[in-house]
Write a protein that holds these residues in place. Structure first.
Motif: not given
Ligand code: DSN
Length: 463
Positions: A432-438
């Motif tokens: 979830a956090p990586l998806t949001r950042t990318i």
């Protein structure tokens, strides 16, 4: 009611209306509703209009990496929306079965002449409704049902219309497939020759939908000549590079070539048949009409003329060079970031990723990438143990991104994002956090390279 039963087959989130067949406009008590000739889509059919607007926004906001997609010019969109769509013609310019064809003839001749000039050949048919129809017409021109065809296996990068079991070509003809080497993913010309000499095909096909390297067209022709076969080069996935002078032209090695006008030719959806053999004109023309098609989709032919005209301009050569540089930049970035690329790179606008080392399927990987705004497709890879609905690979293409202005640095960055997502998915990390950042970074990049600004603002009522 019958339609309601059918309607339940669709996922609920696709359509919010209670009755998809209802129209919101007022109807007069005659055969036309108000505004039939005057009003635009937004007032006549707000539901369809809204879905189209949201699709435009989706295209603006995401990074399109599906190899068969591109972004057509506004001129192409305009040609597609003109009233020539109302005209019915059959046959060819100067020999139609219907009257009133003078403008249709002019347009089709323009498209034919531009295609001939672009691909340096003496014959072009611009009527095929798609690449598959173009291929089917070639089968129709040269084969009787049951005769033998040698083509590349679908899982090695071939195409459905080259004799896949589920396709008409696979059911009605005897198909023999060559593959690619398990070691390097490349076509083995010795295998092609052995199979050709053993099975004596009437038609040999090279090209496909997921083979990323330059094909030895001269070698294929030599083999075709040895067994008296016709050679068809399906250049759907690299026709734009041929047009732009940065990829070898399969003509005149191939007796006949097929292409699509979308993908990297950057035009309307549709097919082309090309040949540099003057004696094939009658055979190929009658295979398209009346062989496998009826009337011509004239707005598509007009839009093909536009796209072929655009491809004759010097800017298109620059575009084609940039496509190749971008595809190589993406491949390089993925490899540098620990992702396996089939054949170690590409000579075309597409590349294939092998996910087996990461123990991922193409299905899970493509779904996760889409959430972060990176749109691609799952794809079988050579020797794939997974079904085409799951796959062990991903296919990426750079044609659409290049059209919106991305260069090597953008594709290098995109490669890093893809690799980060794939490694995280493979390690079972919380995505979830990586998806949001990318996703936020993808949005930043796409905002910097806008498409169809005026259309989205609806400043032109004709669109
Ligand atoms: N042949 C399909 C593809 O390569 O994606 C559609 O054009």
């Amino acid at each position: 009611m019958k339609h309601k039963k059918t309607y339940k087959l669709y996922p609920k989130n696709i359509i919010n209306e209670s009755d998809p067949t209802s129209f919101s406009g007022d109807f007069l008590n005659n055969h036309l509703h108000p505004g039939y000739f005057k009003e635009g889509l937004a007032s006549i059919d707000p539901e369809v209009h809204q879905a189209l607007i949201e699709e435009e926004q989706r295209q603006q906001d995401g990074i399109e990496l599906i190899a068969s997609e591109n972004i057509v010019s506004r001129a192409t969109l305009e040609a597609l929306g003109k009233a020539i769509i109302n005209k019915t013609v059959e046959g060819y310019p100067g020999a139609r079965y219907y009257g009133g064809a003078q403008h249709a003839d002019r347009i089709e001749i323009l498209a034919i002449e531009r295609a001939k000039q672009l691909f340096k050949c003496c014959y072009a048919n611009v009527q095929p409704h798609s690449g598959s129809q173009a291929n089917l017409a070639v089968f129709m021109a040269f084969l009787k049902p049951g005769e033998t065809v040698l083509s590349m296996d679908l899982s090695a990068g071939g195409h459905l219309s080259h004799g896949a079991k589920a396709n008409l070509t696979g059911k009605w003809f005897r198909i023999v497939h060559y593959g690619v080497s398990k070691l390097d993913g490349l076509i083995q010309m010795e295998q092609v020759r052995d199979l050709a000499l053993t099975h004596q095909p009437k038609l040999i096909i090279c090209g496909g939908s997921a083979y990323p390297r330059t094909i030895d067209f001269a070698g294929f022709r030599k083999i075709a000549d040895e067994c008296g076969a016709i050679l068809l080069a399906d250049m759907a996935h690299f026709a734009g590079l041929v047009a732009g002078g940065v990829h070898p032209n399969p003509l005149p090695h191939a007796h006949v070539a097929t292409a699509t006008t979308y993908k990297n030719l950057r035009g309307v959806r549709g097919g082309l048949i090309l040949s540099d053999e003057p004696n094939l004109e009658r055979k190929l023309n009658s295979a398209v009409f009346p062989g496998v098609q009826g009337s011509v989709i004239l707005n598509a032919v007009a839009a093909k003329a536009v796209c072929l005209g655009e491809a004759l301009r010097s800017e298109f050569r620059e575009y084609a060079s940039q496509v190749l540089a971008n595809a190589r930049s993406l491949a390089f970035s993925l490899i540098n970031n620990g992702i396996d690329v089939v054949t170690g790179g590409t000579d075309t606008p597409l590349l294939l990723v092998d996910l087996r080392k990461l123990q991922l399927t193409g299905k899970q990987a493509s779904e996760v990438l889409e959430v972060s705004g990176l749109i691609c497709n799952k794809n079988t890879i050579p020797g794939d143990a997974q079904s085409p609905k799951i796959t062990s690979g991903l296919r990426f293409g750079v044609s659409a991104g290049t059209t919106r202005g991305f260069q090597e640095q953008e594709f290098s960055q995109i490669g890093k994002w893809i690799a980060e997502m794939l490694h995280a998915l493979s390690s079972g990390d919380d995505l979830a956090p990586l998806t949001r950042t990318i996703h936020a970074k993808v949005k930043e990049m796409t905002n910097a390279f806008p498409i169809y600004e005026k259309i989205t603002n609806h400043s032109d009522p004709s669109l």
